[in-house]
Design an enzyme around this catalytic site. Structure first.
Site, PDB file in Angstrom:
ATOM      1  N   HIS A   1       2.703   0.193 -13.110  1.00  0.00           N
ATOM      2  CA  HIS A   1       3.468  -1.042 -13.303  1.00  0.00           C
ATOM      3  C   HIS A   1       4.962  -0.733 -13.231  1.00  0.00           C
ATOM      4  CE1 HIS A   1       4.151  -5.125 -14.696  1.00  0.00           C
ATOM      5  NE2 HIS A   1       5.082  -4.626 -15.487  1.00  0.00           N
TER       6      HIS A   1
ATOM      7  N   GLY B   1       0.772  -1.242   0.000  1.00  0.00           N
ATOM      8  CA  GLY B   1       0.000   0.000   0.000  1.00  0.00           C
ATOM      9  C   GLY B   1       0.797   1.282   0.000  1.00  0.00           C
TER      10      GLY B   1
ATOM     11  N   ILE C   1      -6.958  -9.960 -11.786  1.00  0.00           N
ATOM     12  CA  ILE C   1      -7.250  -9.488 -13.139  1.00  0.00           C
ATOM     13  C   ILE C   1      -8.744  -9.213 -13.238  1.00  0.00           C
ATOM     14  CG2 ILE C   1      -7.210 -10.112 -15.587  1.00  0.00           C
ATOM     15  CD1 ILE C   1      -4.571 -11.471 -15.084  1.00  0.00           C
ATOM     16  N   LEU C   2      -9.083  -8.003 -13.623  1.00  0.00           N
ATOM     17  CA  LEU C   2     -10.497  -7.622 -13.731  1.00  0.00           C
ATOM     18  C   LEU C   2     -11.083  -8.210 -15.016  1.00  0.00           C
ATOM     19  CD1 LEU C   2      -9.948  -3.895 -12.702  1.00  0.00           C
ATOM     20  CD2 LEU C   2     -11.124  -5.622 -11.312  1.00  0.00           C
TER      21      LEU C   2
ATOM     22  N   ASN D   1      -3.538   2.012 -14.032  1.00  0.00           N
ATOM     23  CA  ASN D   1      -2.685   1.105 -13.243  1.00  0.00           C
ATOM     24  C   ASN D   1      -1.251   1.607 -13.269  1.00  0.00           C
ATOM     25  OD1 ASN D   1      -1.868  -1.317 -11.884  1.00  0.00           O
ATOM     26  ND2 ASN D   1      -1.182  -2.151 -13.845  1.00  0.00           N
TER      27      ASN D   1
ATOM     28  N   GLU E   1       7.759   5.847  -8.846  1.00  0.00           N
ATOM     29  CA  GLU E   1       6.313   5.555  -8.939  1.00  0.00           C
ATOM     30  C   GLU E   1       5.522   6.574  -8.130  1.00  0.00           C
ATOM     31  OE1 GLU E   1       4.979   1.548  -8.080  1.00  0.00           O
ATOM     32  OE2 GLU E   1       6.807   0.683  -8.868  1.00  0.00           O
TER      33      GLU E   1
HETATM   34  C1  GRF Z   1       4.305  -1.390  -7.175  1.00  0.00           C
HETATM   35  O1  GRF Z   1       5.622  -1.626  -7.552  1.00  0.00           O
HETATM   36  C2  GRF Z   1       3.409  -1.260  -8.384  1.00  0.00           C
HETATM   37  O2  GRF Z   1       4.056  -0.717  -9.484  1.00  0.00           O
HETATM   38  C3  GRF Z   1       3.026  -2.689  -8.668  1.00  0.00           C
HETATM   39  O3  GRF Z   1       2.905  -3.296  -7.401  1.00  0.00           O
HETATM   40  C4  GRF Z   1       3.698  -2.582  -6.443  1.00  0.00           C
HETATM   41  C5  GRF Z   1       2.766  -2.175  -5.347  1.00  0.00           C
HETATM   42  O4  GRF Z   1       3.432  -1.597  -4.267  1.00  0.00           O
HETATM   43  N1  GRF Z   1       1.859  -2.778  -9.495  1.00  0.00           N
HETATM   44  P1  GRF Z   1       2.622  -0.878  -3.119  1.00  0.00           P
HETATM   45  O5  GRF Z   1       1.627  -1.885  -2.569  1.00  0.00           O
HETATM   46  O6  GRF Z   1       1.944   0.318  -3.710  1.00  0.00           O
HETATM   47  O7  GRF Z   1       3.646  -0.491  -2.093  1.00  0.00           O
END
Ligand code: GRF
Length: 191
Positions: free
Chosen positions: A113, A19, A96-97, A111, A178
């Protein structure tokens, strides 16, 4: 960045784990520049740190683990409609939705990634990137369509691979990016 003056977009976040992106989006949603308001958080894992954080911080949450995902989606659709959700942000959501669900929210599910899509879709991206001796990896925010990690790209950020990188070190540097990129991508699609 400019203060957001419009009506805030009613947003849901779907998670499964740690999270950190969820916490980052919550913080962002409280800032003046944010176009979103988080009105609902869904997790398919009851004991995930992200879900516990959401629950302990007064958000409307739902967790439906270990159930047939079709019935979960049905329940989800009811709540999302009731809460007039206009944007769904997947943040480490490991289910997967269905294409039916995606159709109902066409262009409204995004999303994040941890790779430079279209390269390295799916799981264990950092290990695969290092094994292939790539020079760069990174992260991508994209629209969700019915194919895994394949929708239109909204934003992408490159991260240079270092000589003695490990999956852990690389994932830490990518996660930092991210957290910077997800809010920017939301601003981009809302302006
Ligand atoms: C992140 O690296 C995101 O890109 C991927 O899953 C991870 C989730 O991390 N889809 P968090 O739960 O937000 O810390």
């Amino acid at each position: 960045m400019k203060k957001y003056l419009g009506k805030k977009i009613s947003t849901a976040i779907f998670i499964s784990g740690r999270g950190s992106n969820l916490k980052n989006l919550i913080k962002f949603s409280k800032s003046k520049i944010s176009p979103i308001q988080i009105n609902f958080i869904f997790s398919n894992k009851k004991n995930s740190p992200g879900f516990m954080y959401a629950r302990n911080n007064g958000f409307k949450t739902l967790c439906l683990p270990n159930r047939n995902f079709m019935s979960i989606e049905k329940k989800l659709l009811q709540i999302l409609n009731k809460k007039k959700i206009k944007l769904i942000c997947l943040a480490g959501f490991m289910k997967i939705l269905s294409s039916n669900f995606i159709k109902k929210f066409r262009g409204k599910i995004i999303n994040i990634h941890p790779s430079l899509l279209p390269k390295y879709k799916g799981l264990n991206t950092h290990i695969r990137v290092l094994r292939n001796r790539e020079k760069y990896s990174g992260c991508t925010v994209h629209f969700v369509n019915s194919k895994l990690d394949s929708g239109k790209i909204i934003l992408q950020k490159k991260v240079k691979i270092r000589k003695n990188d490990t999956a852990k070190k690389l994932s830490k540097r990518i996660l930092f990016e991210e957290h910077r990129m997800y809010p920017k991508a939301i601003i981009k699609i809302s302006s």
